[in-house]
Design an enzyme around this catalytic site. Sequence first.
Site, short mmCIF file in Angstrom:
data_model
loop_
_atom_site.label_atom_id
_atom_site.label_comp_id
_atom_site.label_asym_id
_atom_site.label_seq_id
_atom_site.Cartn_x
_atom_site.Cartn_y
_atom_site.Cartn_z
N ASP A 102 0.83 -1.19 0.00
CA ASP A 102 0.00 0.00 0.00
C ASP A 102 0.88 1.26 0.00
OD1 ASP A 102 -3.00 0.90 0.46
OD2 ASP A 102 -1.83 2.04 1.91
N TYR A 210 -1.70 11.49 1.92
CA TYR A 210 -2.48 11.80 0.72
C TYR A 210 -2.46 13.29 0.41
CZ TYR A 210 -4.32 7.06 1.24
OH TYR A 210 -4.45 5.70 1.33
N HIS A 268 -7.08 -6.61 -0.98
CA HIS A 268 -5.97 -5.66 -0.91
C HIS A 268 -5.01 -5.98 0.24
CE1 HIS A 268 -3.99 -1.73 -1.18
NE2 HIS A 268 -4.17 -1.58 0.12
#
Length: 293
Positions: A102, A210, A268
Site C-alpha cells: 500500500d 495523501y 488488498h
Amino acid sequence: MTAIHTRQIQANGLTFTLDEAGIGDDVALCLHGFPESRFSWRAQLPHLAELGWRAVAPDLRGYGDSDRPPHKADYRLPHLVADVAGLFDALGARRRLLIAHDWGALIAWAFALDRPLPLDGLIIMNVPHPVVFQEVLKTSAAQRRRSWYAAFFQLPWLPELMLKADGARAIGQAFSGMAVDKSRFPEPVLDHYRQNALKPGALTAMINYYRANLTELNRWKREDCPTIEVPTLMLWGEEDAALGIELTEGYEGLVKDFTLTRFPGVSHWVQQEAPEAVNDRMAAWLRSHNLAP
C-alpha cells in the site's frame, strides 16, 4: 518461530518504533500502508528471519508509536524516501531487501526510482508503479471511482472527524469490509488498528500522506522514467476493491527483472489475509535470486 522484539531507533532525525526478528546485517525492511502499522507484518518477520534476513517493520512517520511531525509538508514523498535510507543506515544494512504494501509500496517504488541506496531485492504488494498508476488513472473511469477516497482526503478536518467517529469504527471496517477471508481480521486485530488511529494526531498524520502527495507521482513519465534494475517481485490480491487488476500490466521498460504473482480470492490486505501463500511465494522468489538459502 523466531521471536519478534520491539525497540526504538533514531533515523533521519526522527524516532521510529519497530518490530524486529533475526540478527545480522542483511536487512529486510518492511513498510506498511494506510491505515496499518508495523503489526501488519507479524506473519512475515519470523519467516524472513528464518530465511536469513534481519526482518524489520517500523511504524512509518506519523503512525503508531513513531514520531509525528506536525506539518503536512513533512509527509511529502522525498521525506518518506529519506526515512527509508536513514533506517537502512541506522540498522547497519550490508544487503538491503525492501518489502512494502500500500502506501509503503509507493515509498518503495520511489526509493527504487530515486536510488538513494542500492537494493538487492524489491517486493511490492498491491500498489502499482507510479507510471502505470497515472496511465491507468487517465484512461479508466472505473479506477477513478475506486480512488474516490484520495480526493476525499484532500478536505480539511472532515476525513479525520468521520474516521474517528464511534471509536474509529471506520478504520476497523476498512479491513473487515474489504477482506474476503474475514476470519483473518478478528476483533483484537481490528482493535489494534482502531486504537492506533485514535492516538493524538495520528489520523491527521496518516491522511497527510495523501494531502502532501497529490501531484508527487506525476513527476515520473514513461518516456523518461529510469528503469528499475533491482529484481522486483509484485504480489497482488486480485479482489482489491481500491486498485484494479489492470494495474499489474504494462511494466515493460519500467522494471528490468519483474515477476508477478496474483492471488485469486484475496483482497488488498494480501500479506495479512493470505500470509502462508505470500510467505511461500516470497521464499521461492528469494531463493531463485540467491537472496535466501
